[in-house]
Design a protein around this motif. Structure first.
Motif, PDB file in Angstrom:
ATOM      1  N   ASN A  88       0.851  -1.191   0.000  1.00  0.00           N
ATOM      2  CA  ASN A  88       0.000   0.000   0.000  1.00  0.00           C
ATOM      3  C   ASN A  88       0.887   1.241   0.000  1.00  0.00           C
ATOM      4  O   ASN A  88       1.791   1.360   0.821  1.00  0.00           O
ATOM      5  CB  ASN A  88      -0.901  -0.005   1.241  1.00  0.00           C
ATOM      6  CG  ASN A  88      -1.863  -1.175   1.243  1.00  0.00           C
ATOM      7  OD1 ASN A  88      -2.424  -1.528   0.201  1.00  0.00           O
ATOM      8  ND2 ASN A  88      -2.061  -1.791   2.396  1.00  0.00           N
ATOM      9  N   ALA A  93      -4.483   4.424  -0.743  1.00  0.00           N
ATOM     10  CA  ALA A  93      -4.257   2.974  -0.866  1.00  0.00           C
ATOM     11  C   ALA A  93      -4.279   2.277   0.484  1.00  0.00           C
ATOM     12  O   ALA A  93      -4.134   1.055   0.553  1.00  0.00           O
ATOM     13  CB  ALA A  93      -2.932   2.717  -1.569  1.00  0.00           C
ATOM     14  N   GLU A  95      -2.202   2.955   3.170  1.00  0.00           N
ATOM     15  CA  GLU A  95      -0.925   2.894   3.916  1.00  0.00           C
ATOM     16  C   GLU A  95      -1.113   3.508   5.300  1.00  0.00           C
ATOM     17  O   GLU A  95      -1.623   4.619   5.421  1.00  0.00           O
ATOM     18  CB  GLU A  95       0.149   3.669   3.143  1.00  0.00           C
ATOM     19  CG  GLU A  95       1.480   3.749   3.874  1.00  0.00           C
ATOM     20  CD  GLU A  95       2.363   4.870   3.322  1.00  0.00           C
ATOM     21  OE1 GLU A  95       2.614   4.915   2.110  1.00  0.00           O
ATOM     22  OE2 GLU A  95       2.766   5.721   4.140  1.00  0.00           O
TER      23      GLU A  95
END
Ligand code: AMP
Length: 115
Positions: A88, A93, A95
């Motif tokens: 990620n 995404a 992270e």
């Protein structure tokens, strides 16, 4: 001034406990504390690279090594029905730890496209 350690640097330095399943000079592998599949491992470089988008040519060996180690673990753990590697990058995404790592997920059907 030194940057504060990431959670994975603290784990590497044994300041926070984790379940280690593999370690070598370049990386270590732990069980994810919040598993999203029956097998959910994190392959983490000892050298801090924040994320793929900040990687440099000099990081190629260590980042490639993460995938080779994931493949070895998949063989050792006999993940013959399949597995997925995920990185990620950035907020959108998902992270959450700014220390590049590869998720190794296996043990259930994994939908595609991912959510
Ligand atoms: P990401 O969201 O891609 O940055 O992944 C970070 C992952 O680290 C998440 O799946 C978390 O569950 C996992 N994680 C965070 N803290 C720990 C910890 N202390 N031990 C093991 N896994 C952790």
């Amino acid at each position: 001034m030194d940057m504060p350690k990431t959670v994975f640097q603290k784990i590497a330095d044994r300041e926070i406990s984790a379940t280690f399943v593999y370690e070598d000079e370049l990386c270590f592998v732990i069980r994810d504390i919040n598993p999203q599949a029956p097998t959910h491992l994190l392959v983490v470089p000892k050298k801090l690279v924040a994320r793929v988008s900040e990687s440099a040519a000099a990081d190629a060996t260590v980042i490639g090594h993460l995938i080779v180690v994931a493949g070895k673990l998949a063989r050792d753990l006999q993940l013959t029905d399949g597995f997925r590697l995920v990185i990620n990058n950035g907020r959108q995404a998902g992270e959450t730890v700014p220390h590049l790592h590869v998720h190794l997920l296996a043990g259930r059907e994994l939908a595609w496209p991912p959510g």
